[in-house]
Scaffold this motif. Structure first.
Motif, short mmCIF file in Angstrom:
data_model
loop_
_atom_site.label_atom_id
_atom_site.label_comp_id
_atom_site.label_asym_id
_atom_site.label_seq_id
_atom_site.Cartn_x
_atom_site.Cartn_y
_atom_site.Cartn_z
N CYS A 139 -10.61 0.00 2.98
CA CYS A 139 -10.81 -1.22 3.75
C CYS A 139 -11.04 -0.86 5.21
O CYS A 139 -10.20 -0.18 5.81
N PRO A 140 -12.19 -1.26 5.81
CA PRO A 140 -12.46 -0.89 7.20
C PRO A 140 -11.60 -1.66 8.20
O PRO A 140 -11.57 -1.32 9.37
N TYR A 141 -10.91 -2.68 7.75
CA TYR A 141 -10.13 -3.52 8.68
C TYR A 141 -8.68 -3.03 8.81
O TYR A 141 -8.09 -3.14 9.87
N CYS A 142 -8.11 -2.49 7.71
CA CYS A 142 -6.72 -2.06 7.79
C CYS A 142 -6.52 -0.64 7.27
O CYS A 142 -5.40 -0.17 7.17
N ALA A 143 -7.61 0.05 6.88
CA ALA A 143 -7.58 1.46 6.46
C ALA A 143 -6.80 1.66 5.16
O ALA A 143 -6.38 2.77 4.86
#
Ligand SMILES: [Zn+2]
Ligand SMILES: [Zn+2]
Length: 166
Positions: A139-143
């Motif tokens: 997920c690019p938002y929360c890794a």
């Protein structure tokens, strides 16, 4: 005749003539300077700006008029603004063009589910709930790493209603 001769020989005439020449020269330099300034605002290529400045200088007064006919219609800044506007417009259009693969209804890139036919478009991140593209590994938002089968392939692009009834 005698009066005229004495007038043209007089100091007053010399002074008037010198003043006239002075103003003509000042006006000439001012128009040339204006051409240079205007060209710098409208033309990016320094060589062309130099050519325009030269044209503003010679022939005197005629050069600036010729320049007025030849100069680009808008300034560098205006062109840049328009380019940015066009790009923003294109982006908006391409975003508007996102469509549901099932019902062709307009959807947003952030939609998890098509609001028209309830087809599941994307899986949500298990940690932050952000919409994930199918090929993303993390997920690019929360890794948070995306588990390979958090939502089965079969569940994607299937209407929610069908899942509920089955
Ligand atoms: Zn749909
Ligand atoms: Zn996340």
């Amino acid at each position: 005749m005698l009066i005229a001769d004495s007038f043209f020989d007089s100091d007053t005439w010399a002074l008037t003539r010198n003043l006239a020449v002075f103003f003509v020269v000042v006006f000439w330099l001012a128009t040339a300077f204006w051409v240079f300034k205007d060209a710098r605002r409208r033309i990016e290529d320094p060589w062309l700006v130099g050519m325009a400045a030269l044209l503003g200088l010679v022939p005197p007064f005629v050069g600036p008029i010729v320049y007025l006919f030849l100069r680009p219609p808008d300034s560098i800044e205006e062109r840049r603004d328009r380019e940015l506007e066009n790009r923003a417009l294109e982006e908006r259009i391409s975003q508007q063009d996102l469509r549901c693969p099932v019902c062709r209804g307009q959807v947003d890139a952030s939609f998890l589910v098509c609001p028209v036919c309830t087809t599941r478009l994307k899986q949500a991140c298990g940690s932050c709930g952000s919409p994930l593209e199918p090929i993303w590994q993390v997920c690019p938002y929360c890794a948070t790493p995306v588990p390979p089968a958090a939502v089965g392939e079969s569940e994607l692009l299937q209407p929610l209603r069908m899942r509920r009834t089955s």
